[in-house]
Design a protein around this motif. Structure first.
Motif, PDB file in Angstrom:
ATOM      1  N   ALA B 105      -0.158   4.997  -1.433  1.00 35.78           N
ATOM      2  CA  ALA B 105      -0.376   4.595  -0.869  1.00 35.78           C
ATOM      3  C   ALA B 105      -1.901   4.366  -0.712  1.00 35.78           C
ATOM      4  N   SER B 106      -2.927   4.735  -0.933  1.00 34.71           N
ATOM      5  CA  SER B 106      -4.526   4.688  -1.294  1.00 34.71           C
ATOM      6  C   SER B 106      -4.667   4.110  -2.322  1.00 34.71           C
ATOM      7  N   HIS B 107      -3.990   3.646  -3.185  1.00 35.36           N
ATOM      8  CA  HIS B 107      -4.708   2.533  -4.289  1.00 35.36           C
ATOM      9  C   HIS B 107      -4.637   1.607  -3.670  1.00 35.36           C
ATOM     10  N   LEU B 108      -3.042   1.233  -2.791  1.00 38.33           N
ATOM     11  CA  LEU B 108      -2.608  -0.358  -2.201  1.00 38.33           C
ATOM     12  C   LEU B 108      -4.103  -0.242  -0.577  1.00 38.33           C
ATOM     13  N   MET B 109      -3.704   0.204  -0.202  1.00 42.86           N
ATOM     14  CA  MET B 109      -5.366   0.103   0.592  1.00 42.86           C
ATOM     15  C   MET B 109      -6.319  -0.220  -0.119  1.00 42.86           C
ATOM     16  N   ARG B 129       1.308  -4.515   3.575  1.00 38.74           N
ATOM     17  CA  ARG B 129       3.148  -4.349   4.149  1.00 38.74           C
ATOM     18  C   ARG B 129       3.283  -3.066   2.664  1.00 38.74           C
ATOM     19  N   GLU B 130       3.139  -3.464   1.933  1.00 42.54           N
ATOM     20  CA  GLU B 130       3.811  -2.579   0.903  1.00 42.54           C
ATOM     21  C   GLU B 130       3.807  -1.222   1.415  1.00 42.54           C
ATOM     22  N   ARG B 131       2.597  -1.127   1.507  1.00 45.10           N
ATOM     23  CA  ARG B 131       1.599   0.926   2.169  1.00 45.10           C
ATOM     24  C   ARG B 131       2.198   1.525   3.112  1.00 45.10           C
ATOM     25  N   LEU B 169      13.771   6.622  -3.357  1.00 41.89           N
ATOM     26  CA  LEU B 169      13.828   5.854  -4.594  1.00 41.89           C
ATOM     27  C   LEU B 169      14.121   4.198  -4.143  1.00 41.89           C
ATOM     28  N   ARG B 170      14.423   3.790  -2.943  1.00 43.53           N
ATOM     29  CA  ARG B 170      14.483   2.755  -2.774  1.00 43.53           C
ATOM     30  C   ARG B 170      13.494   2.042  -2.965  1.00 43.53           C
ATOM     31  N   VAL B 171      12.405   3.059  -2.239  1.00 41.17           N
ATOM     32  CA  VAL B 171      11.572   2.246  -2.054  1.00 41.17           C
ATOM     33  C   VAL B 171      10.215   1.661  -2.588  1.00 41.17           C
TER      34      VAL B 171
END
Ligand code: SF4
Ligand code: SF4
Ligand code: SF4
Lengths: 248, 360
Positions: B105-109, B129-131, B169-171
């Motif tokens: 989440a942090s890397h996506l930010m 959106r992915e975060r 796992l789906r995510v």
């Protein structure tokens, strides 16, 4: 000096034509979200609310008749936004109940976690904006919230001495910190009896008699099953003869 | 030939948060740079001296808004070290996997922020959106999106909710597909490559001398990761690759973070396979014995370290935080000098600034 990469990807010729691939990704995403059955990622917020789980931590709420005014929540709050206030309640009468300054609350849920009776709950209410700061100080009446399963916080803990054994539920006898009395210092003022919110303290005769006043000496006796380890008796004792013994 | 100082910040689109970069420019060339912080100083370390040990956990979350869990985990780990408290097996697995979710989440930010830094709004929207998927997972787990208040001294707050493993796992499966999409969006985009390749060169020995850590240092081709080199929690039992890149420029730092996200997905999958049922939380005492302890972990931004001095009461005597970004940003002039003014966002963005922990 820094040597350059030998990653084969980097050697590939990237003419301006390579812009087409990002463009393709963008267009594909655009088409994908406009197809029926693929909802866009955003919602029309004030008209449409996002779905949040029951465990969502919004503002704290209270169930007034469950609360025993033990002040554990007051002590644990990291931002000290809880205060005990006196209220007039039609069924409960004159009682003390917590008041929360929601403007300062950081929705950590610690108060609900320590509450021994689960009177304090975390509600999924997060739209708390108001015009004045006074509106954000929620008195116990305003703080009430209908209960729903999942709003209270329960947890299971292990004692360090019993790592392999079964986990004990919040508030069970094993996990309880108990009060210890240093009888020599006690002056029989019975303040602990008066403060205890659960009636776990009983002043009992020891059978001895004070030589000066000729009155029987009384000592508090603690009923561990009723005690909720709130430390109010420890705080009120004028002679510091009470201590908490932690469950190990 | 005149040189002049230019203030970038505290209100500048390039500065994520409140800080300011003074650069001395000679035409377009940077000849000197000086980061200035302190606009967000809250006296966090002093404040902790009158909070008791259990109250600090949610406050440690507030150190960094983008990776709160790694800071509260670091705090709990420091206190556990001093208490010599044994954390249950399952709690360690849960911590490992939540830390990795937090890392993604942090890397996506960061990826979203670098998108706007370099002027592409699509690059901002897609990672954001992915975060959201990972923040939703954290909401289900702990009840809060960002400031999770999830680790506890002696374990974690609660066990995994039902179906959480399946959802995660789906995510992850979806996310890995999307990550390839990002690669197409960034790596194949000549505009992105032109702006990041060859700027902000900093060699490995220099980065080590400046005390830099984390993805920034690995992007300078230094093979060092605390997760492997001083394993904590369950990192010693999972297989993962420490991602480095030989280019030592901004592009290398971008590649390292993208590769780390793939590795994080692997770690999370392995955690689910190796995890067993069991208790997740141990009762911890109120007061901590007198003594000193420190713990360091691989935060998404670098090495986070906490040093705790206890005097035996229920409040810490001193709690010192070493923030990775404070060190990295202090060393940034070495990477900036000699570059062009227009490249500053591309170089500074790779540091992944988070002012919450820098100023404290
Ligand atoms: S901890 Fe619970 S029972 Fe005690 S005062 Fe607070 S709300 Fe009431
Ligand atoms: S949620 Fe946290 S900050 Fe808010 S009243 Fe409860 S303990 Fe205090
Ligand atoms: S005995 Fe003391 S600690 Fe226990 S409930 Fe009564 S006042 Fe609280």
């Amino acid at each position: 000096m820094v040597e350059s990469s030998n990653n084969p990807r980097d050697k590939k010729l990237r003419a301006t034509g390579y812009m087409l691939k990002p463009l393709w990704v963008t267009l594909r995403t655009m088409v994908r979200v406009s197809l029926p059955g693929h909802r866009p990622r955003t919602i029309m917020y004030p008209w449409e609310k996002s779905i949040i789980p029951d465990c969502f931590r919004g503002r704290p709420g209270i169930i007034l008749d469950k609360c025993i005014a033990c002040q554990k929540c007051v002590k644990v709050c990291p931002t000290t936004c809880i205060k005990m206030v006196q209220i007039e309640h039609e069924t409960l009468g004159k009682v003390k109940r917590p008041e929360v300054n929601v403007g300062r609350c950081m929705m950590c849920g610690n108060c609900a976690e320590v509450c021994p009776t689960n009177a304090m709950i975390v509600t999924p209410e997060f739209e708390l904006a108001s015009y004045t700061r006074d509106d954000l100080i929620y008195d116990p009446i305003k703080l009430q919230h209908p209960w729903k399963a999942g709003y209270e916080i329960n947890y299971e803990e292990q004692l360090p001495s019993n790592m392999k054994g079964p986990a004990a539920k919040k508030g069970s006898m094993e996990l309880k910190d108990t009060v210890c009395l240093e009888a020599k210092k006690c002056i029989s003022c019975s303040r602990c009896e008066k403060t205890c919110p659960t009636g776990a303290v009983k002043m009992t005769d020891t059978g001895e008699v004070n030589e000066k006043t000729k009155k029987p000496i009384k000592r508090p006796v603690f009923d561990d099953t009723k005690c909720v380890s709130c430390e109010m008796c420890v705080d009120v004792c004028p002679k510091d003869c009470l201590t908490m013994k932690e469950a190990q | 030939m005149t040189e002049m100082w230019v203030n970038m910040g505290p209100q500048h689109p390039m500065t994520h948060g409140l800080w300011s970069l003074r650069v001395k420019i000679n035409g377009e060339i940077i000849t000197d740079a000086e980061p200035m912080i302190g606009y967000l100083h809250r006296g966090w370390e002093k404040m902790m001296e009158n909070r008791d040990y259990h109250q600090i956990v949610p406050l440690a979350d507030r150190l960094c808004y983008a990776s709160s869990l790694s800071w509260s985990h670091l705090y709990c780990k420091t206190v556990e070290d001093l208490l010599e408290l044994e954390v249950p097996e399952r709690a360690q697995w849960i911590r490992t996997l939540t830390l990795e979710i937090q890392r993604i989440a942090s890397h996506l930010m960061w990826l979203a922020a670098i998108g706007t830094d370099l002027g592409s709004y699509t690059m901002f929207l897609l990672p954001m959106r992915e975060r959201e998927m990972f923040l939703d997972l954290m909401t289900d787990l702990s009840g809060s999106r960002m400031t999770t208040n999830y680790p506890r001294i002696g374990g974690v707050r609660n066990d995994l909710p039902p179906n959480w493993e399946r959802d995660t796992l789906r995510v992850l499966n979806l996310f890995e597909k999307r990550l390839r999409e990002f690669e197409a969006l960034f790596d194949e985009c000549s505009a992105f490559l032109m702006r990041t390749k060859g700027v902000g060169k900093l060699s490995g020995p220099e980065a080590i001398n400046l005390g830099m850590t984390g993805p920034f240092m690995r992007g300078c081709n230094v093979d060092f990761d605390l997760r492997r080199d001083d394993p904590y929690e369950k990192y010693s039992e999972v297989d993962f690759r420490v991602c480095t890149h030989p280019d030592c420029d901004s592009y290398a730092r971008y590649r390292v973070r993208i590769d780390e996200m793939y590795e994080s997905c692997n770690i999370i999958r392995q955690c689910f396979q190796k995890m067993k049922q069991g208790p997740v939380r141990v009762k911890s005492p109120k007061a901590v014995p007198a003594g000193r302890a420190f713990a360091h972990v691989e935060d998404p931004r670098g090495e986070g370290l906490m040093y705790l001095i206890s005097d035996g009461s229920d409040k810490p005597y001193r709690l010192k935080v070493r923030s990775p970004i404070f060190v990295i940003v202090s060393g940034m002039p070495a990477a900036l000098i000699g570059e062009k003014v227009a490249d500053i966002p591309a170089i500074m963005g790779m540091a992944d600034m988070c002012l919450g922990e820098t100023d404290r």
